[in-house]
Design a protein around this motif. Structure first.
Motif, short mmCIF file in Angstrom:
data_model
loop_
_atom_site.label_atom_id
_atom_site.label_comp_id
_atom_site.label_asym_id
_atom_site.label_seq_id
_atom_site.Cartn_x
_atom_site.Cartn_y
_atom_site.Cartn_z
N TYR A 83 0.87 -1.18 0.00
CA TYR A 83 0.00 0.00 0.00
C TYR A 83 0.90 1.23 0.00
O TYR A 83 1.84 1.31 0.79
CB TYR A 83 -0.91 0.01 1.24
CG TYR A 83 -1.63 1.31 1.44
CD1 TYR A 83 -2.69 1.67 0.62
CD2 TYR A 83 -1.22 2.19 2.44
CE1 TYR A 83 -3.34 2.89 0.79
CE2 TYR A 83 -1.86 3.40 2.61
CZ TYR A 83 -2.92 3.75 1.79
OH TYR A 83 -3.55 4.95 1.95
N ASP A 84 0.61 2.19 -0.91
CA ASP A 84 1.44 3.39 -0.99
C ASP A 84 0.65 4.69 -0.88
O ASP A 84 1.15 5.76 -1.20
CB ASP A 84 2.28 3.38 -2.27
CG ASP A 84 1.44 3.49 -3.54
OD1 ASP A 84 0.21 3.70 -3.47
OD2 ASP A 84 2.02 3.36 -4.63
N GLY A 85 -0.62 4.60 -0.44
CA GLY A 85 -1.45 5.80 -0.32
C GLY A 85 -2.30 6.05 -1.55
O GLY A 85 -3.31 6.74 -1.49
N ARG A 123 -4.53 8.94 1.44
CA ARG A 123 -3.76 9.66 2.45
C ARG A 123 -4.37 11.05 2.70
O ARG A 123 -4.50 11.48 3.83
CB ARG A 123 -2.31 9.79 1.98
CG ARG A 123 -1.40 10.46 2.98
CD ARG A 123 0.03 10.56 2.46
NE ARG A 123 0.60 9.24 2.30
CZ ARG A 123 1.23 8.82 1.21
NH1 ARG A 123 1.38 9.61 0.17
NH2 ARG A 123 1.73 7.61 1.16
N HIS A 130 -6.31 5.56 5.41
CA HIS A 130 -4.87 5.51 5.15
C HIS A 130 -4.11 4.96 6.37
O HIS A 130 -3.28 4.06 6.23
CB HIS A 130 -4.35 6.91 4.79
CG HIS A 130 -2.87 7.00 4.72
ND1 HIS A 130 -2.13 6.44 3.71
CD2 HIS A 130 -1.98 7.56 5.57
CE1 HIS A 130 -0.84 6.66 3.94
NE2 HIS A 130 -0.74 7.34 5.05
N GLU A 131 -4.41 5.49 7.52
CA GLU A 131 -3.73 5.05 8.74
C GLU A 131 -3.99 3.56 9.02
O GLU A 131 -3.07 2.82 9.35
CB GLU A 131 -4.19 5.89 9.94
CG GLU A 131 -3.45 5.58 11.21
CD GLU A 131 -3.91 6.46 12.36
OE1 GLU A 131 -3.89 5.96 13.50
OE2 GLU A 131 -4.25 7.64 12.13
N GLU A 134 -1.98 1.49 6.55
CA GLU A 134 -0.56 1.50 6.91
C GLU A 134 -0.28 0.51 8.03
O GLU A 134 0.73 -0.20 8.01
CB GLU A 134 -0.13 2.92 7.34
CG GLU A 134 0.11 3.86 6.19
CD GLU A 134 1.34 3.52 5.36
OE1 GLU A 134 2.24 2.81 5.84
OE2 GLU A 134 1.38 3.96 4.20
N LYS A 135 -1.17 0.48 9.02
CA LYS A 135 -0.98 -0.44 10.15
C LYS A 135 -1.22 -1.89 9.76
O LYS A 135 -0.59 -2.79 10.32
CB LYS A 135 -1.93 -0.07 11.29
CG LYS A 135 -1.55 1.20 12.01
CD LYS A 135 -2.54 1.50 13.12
CE LYS A 135 -2.20 2.81 13.79
NZ LYS A 135 -3.22 3.20 14.78
N LYS A 137 -0.82 -3.36 6.67
CA LYS A 137 -0.06 -3.95 5.56
C LYS A 137 1.08 -4.84 6.04
O LYS A 137 1.54 -4.74 7.16
CB LYS A 137 0.45 -2.88 4.61
CG LYS A 137 1.59 -2.04 5.11
CD LYS A 137 1.96 -1.01 4.04
CE LYS A 137 3.06 -0.10 4.53
NZ LYS A 137 3.38 0.92 3.54
#
Length: 138
Positions: A83-85, A123, A130-131, A134-135, A137
């Motif tokens: 995941y890159d946003g 993002r 997004h958060e 991130e957590k 992935k």
């Protein structure tokens, strides 16, 4: 890393004349796995669509290892591989009821505006999603 699990009872209509699950149905099961993953994160994909955002498939891959049959229970495991946003790659493993891997695969998605199909950044537009991604992935 969050790994979501979704059980699916194989229906007769999902099989071919040989009694084997038709290959395209595994792609549908991957979608069910993604939907469960989003729920497990505490979100709702339908609510995202109501806000004018879609998440189309950009690429999809499946490797078939062992057939599933009518009457069996499939277990779909889904996670975020990358995941890159802007883009999300989901990973999948589908197991038969004995725990043997039947299919592995991945799908690449991005979020776009429903009216223009222009990409959007999670993002910026949805920082809570997004958060969570991130957590979650790998």
């Amino acid at each position: 890393m969050l790994v979501s699990t979704k059980e699916i009872e194989v229906r007769y209509a999902e099989t071919d004349q040989m009694g084997v699950v038709y290959h395209a149905n595994y792609i549908i099961w991957m979608e069910l796995g993604r939907t469960q993953f989003v729920k497990d994160l505490g979100f709702n994909y339908a609510a995202l669509e109501e806000q004018g955002v879609l998440s189309p498939v950009l690429d999809i891959q499946a490797s078939y290892k062992k057939p599933l049959h009518y009457g069996e229970t499939a277990t779909v495991k889904t996670w975020v591989e990358d995941y890159d946003g802007l883009r999300t790659t989901y990973g999948y493993e589908i197991y038969n009821q004995e725990g043997i891997l039947a299919v592995s695969g991945s799908s690449l998605h991005t979020c776009v505006k429903k009216d223009s199909f222009r990409p959007i950044s999670l993002r910026r537009k949805f920082p809570d999603w997004h958060e969570a991604y991130e957590k979650a992935k790998k």
